[in-house]
Motif scaffolding. Sequence first.
Motif, short mmCIF file in Angstrom:
data_model
loop_
_atom_site.label_atom_id
_atom_site.label_comp_id
_atom_site.label_asym_id
_atom_site.label_seq_id
_atom_site.Cartn_x
_atom_site.Cartn_y
_atom_site.Cartn_z
N GLU A 1 0.96 4.14 -2.90
CA GLU A 1 0.67 5.54 -2.60
C GLU A 1 1.80 6.46 -3.06
O GLU A 1 1.58 7.51 -3.66
CB GLU A 1 0.47 5.72 -1.09
CG GLU A 1 -0.85 5.21 -0.58
CD GLU A 1 -1.96 6.24 -0.73
OE1 GLU A 1 -1.67 7.45 -0.66
OE2 GLU A 1 -3.10 5.83 -0.94
N SER B 1 -5.79 6.20 -6.25
CA SER B 1 -5.46 5.79 -4.90
C SER B 1 -6.61 4.96 -4.33
O SER B 1 -7.76 5.23 -4.60
CB SER B 1 -5.23 7.04 -4.05
OG SER B 1 -5.76 6.87 -2.77
N VAL C 1 1.53 9.45 -5.80
CA VAL C 1 1.83 10.86 -5.52
C VAL C 1 2.90 11.38 -6.48
O VAL C 1 2.76 12.48 -7.03
CB VAL C 1 2.30 11.03 -4.05
CG1 VAL C 1 2.89 12.42 -3.84
CG2 VAL C 1 1.12 10.81 -3.11
N PRO D 1 0.82 -1.22 0.00
CA PRO D 1 0.00 0.00 0.00
C PRO D 1 0.85 1.26 0.00
O PRO D 1 0.55 2.24 -0.69
CB PRO D 1 -0.80 -0.13 1.31
CG PRO D 1 -0.75 -1.57 1.68
CD PRO D 1 0.55 -2.09 1.15
N LEU D 2 1.95 1.23 0.75
CA LEU D 2 2.84 2.40 0.82
C LEU D 2 3.49 2.64 -0.54
O LEU D 2 3.54 3.77 -1.03
CB LEU D 2 3.90 2.15 1.90
CG LEU D 2 4.82 3.32 2.25
CD1 LEU D 2 4.03 4.50 2.78
CD2 LEU D 2 5.85 2.89 3.31
N VAL E 1 -7.56 13.30 -1.04
CA VAL E 1 -6.77 14.51 -1.25
C VAL E 1 -7.07 15.57 -0.20
O VAL E 1 -6.18 16.21 0.32
CB VAL E 1 -7.02 15.08 -2.66
CG1 VAL E 1 -6.31 16.41 -2.83
CG2 VAL E 1 -6.56 14.10 -3.71
N VAL F 1 -2.50 5.79 9.28
CA VAL F 1 -1.11 5.73 8.85
C VAL F 1 -0.33 4.53 9.34
O VAL F 1 0.78 4.29 8.89
CB VAL F 1 -0.33 6.97 9.33
CG1 VAL F 1 -0.91 8.22 8.70
CG2 VAL F 1 -0.35 7.07 10.84
N THR F 2 -0.89 3.77 10.25
CA THR F 2 -0.01 2.84 10.95
C THR F 2 0.33 1.59 10.17
O THR F 2 1.37 1.00 10.40
CB THR F 2 -0.63 2.40 12.29
OG1 THR F 2 -2.03 2.15 12.05
CG2 THR F 2 -0.49 3.49 13.32
N ASP G 1 -9.46 10.97 6.55
CA ASP G 1 -8.73 11.02 7.81
C ASP G 1 -7.23 10.85 7.56
O ASP G 1 -6.79 9.79 7.12
CB ASP G 1 -9.25 9.88 8.70
CG ASP G 1 -8.54 9.87 10.04
OD1 ASP G 1 -7.64 10.70 10.24
OD2 ASP G 1 -8.91 9.04 10.88
N PRO G 2 -6.45 11.87 7.83
CA PRO G 2 -5.02 11.73 7.56
C PRO G 2 -4.32 10.82 8.55
O PRO G 2 -3.14 10.54 8.38
CB PRO G 2 -4.50 13.17 7.68
CG PRO G 2 -5.48 13.88 8.55
CD PRO G 2 -6.80 13.19 8.37
N GLU G 3 -5.03 10.35 9.57
CA GLU G 3 -4.34 9.56 10.59
C GLU G 3 -4.34 8.07 10.34
O GLU G 3 -3.94 7.29 11.19
CB GLU G 3 -4.94 9.85 11.97
CG GLU G 3 -4.51 11.19 12.53
CD GLU G 3 -3.02 11.41 12.42
OE1 GLU G 3 -2.24 10.49 12.69
OE2 GLU G 3 -2.62 12.52 12.04
#
Lengths: 240, 240
Positions: free
Chosen positions: A198, A221, A202, A194-195, A228, A236-237, A232-234
């Motif tokens: 992404e 994405s 970008v 996934p990383l 964009v 992330v983990t 929720d920008p959080e």
Amino acid sequence: MILDTALRLFRERGYDRTTMRAIAQEAGVSVGNAYYYFASKEHLVQGFYDQMAEEHTAAAQDVLAKETGLARRLRGVLLAWLDVAEPYHEFAAQFFKNAADPASPLSPFSDESEGPREAVIELHRRLLAGADIKADPELAVQLPRLLWLQQMGLVLYWVHDRSENCARSRALVERTSPLVARAIAASRFRVLRPLVREVTDVLGEFLLPAGDRTAPGRRPSPAGPGNVTGADPENVTGNP
Amino acid sequence: MILDTALRLFRERGYDRTTMRAIAQEAGVSVGNAYYYFASKEHLVQGFYDQMAEEHTAAAQDVLAKETGLARRLRGVLLAWLDVAEPYHEFAAQFFKNAADPASPLSPFSDESEGPREAVIELHRRLLAGADIKADPELAVQLPRLLWLQQMGLVLYWVHDRSENCARSRALVERTSPLVARAIAASRFRVLRPLVREVTDVLGEFLLPAGDRTAPGRRPSPAGPGNVTGADPENVTGNP
């Protein structure tokens, strides 16, 4: 011959101070004749880019025929560029302020530069195709373009490199090639996908030239366009 | 007042065409007086950097007090910079060619710019210290500097951003902040540590300002200095 004369004058007098008239005069042709081959000074620079792409491809031939290791192929192709570009180092440093703006036709990101850009991307495609390490399939589609982008990063570094014979730029290639190869190998870890996706998206949206943004294989994405601004920008983990 | 006048004239007439004499005249002070406070035009730019660092720190206060999510803190700090920098966008675009060379005292990488640079690095240190996600300990030492480097990447992008109200730069921050937070979280994967360490080392050696290269916590590459030129570049696979 007109192109060679122009490049010599650019080196000797600077790009801004060299006129088409002076180029024609030094080359021993009429001004009309010079304009017949190159519609403007900008077109001469495009001719220079074409020539560089051609010489770069030729200079990289040897290492691509001999080596199968991904890091060695990367290293060989980038060092070949430094070799080919070396005579133009001083010119590049003072020319850079004209080409650094992505909106300029002289920018390597511009529509006008598509020809030589695609030639270099093709070189990176061959670099990858003949290597013993393969990238994650999704990344593989965009990878030749991303390696071209990395080369542009090297160009930016090299333009400002004041070390003797650009030794710092060479050392940068020596150091980063194994790293990039390792990162490409690591892209196959399932947990990183996934990383990787992404980051690739970008780079595609914000840094690759406009014409390439819809290249086949670019996927939206996974979180969709809401990502964009609204999402929720959080989140992330991942699962470390 | 001298600084404000200078920045106005830089915006109106361009940096190259603005003299110390004109700045003094417009500010209503003697030339000697202007030189007493700022030894040269370059020093005025340093004053501008100081002021930007101060305003940036103030503008980021709110989000750092309220948010604990790493992605939100990153986003808040970078958007705060875009807000503070907005009035200087046009000036920055034409000023950039003077500051882009790392050897120039106007470069954000120069020794002369150490003061405002360290202030911004300190801001990124606070950003990280108050976040709920922690980086791999080895990476953590260098991370404030790397986030500063990322901010310089944003500056480069913003300088060339022609979208209305720099919407593209804002979108870039929205998109990259969750990604950077995710990459920081991923740095704790044991299998990625050698790669993280190498990338951190290369950035430290080639991109961070000279004074910061010996920052505490920087470790030599595990393969030693032979890595730079002599070692086998094909040791790249890790254990995917």
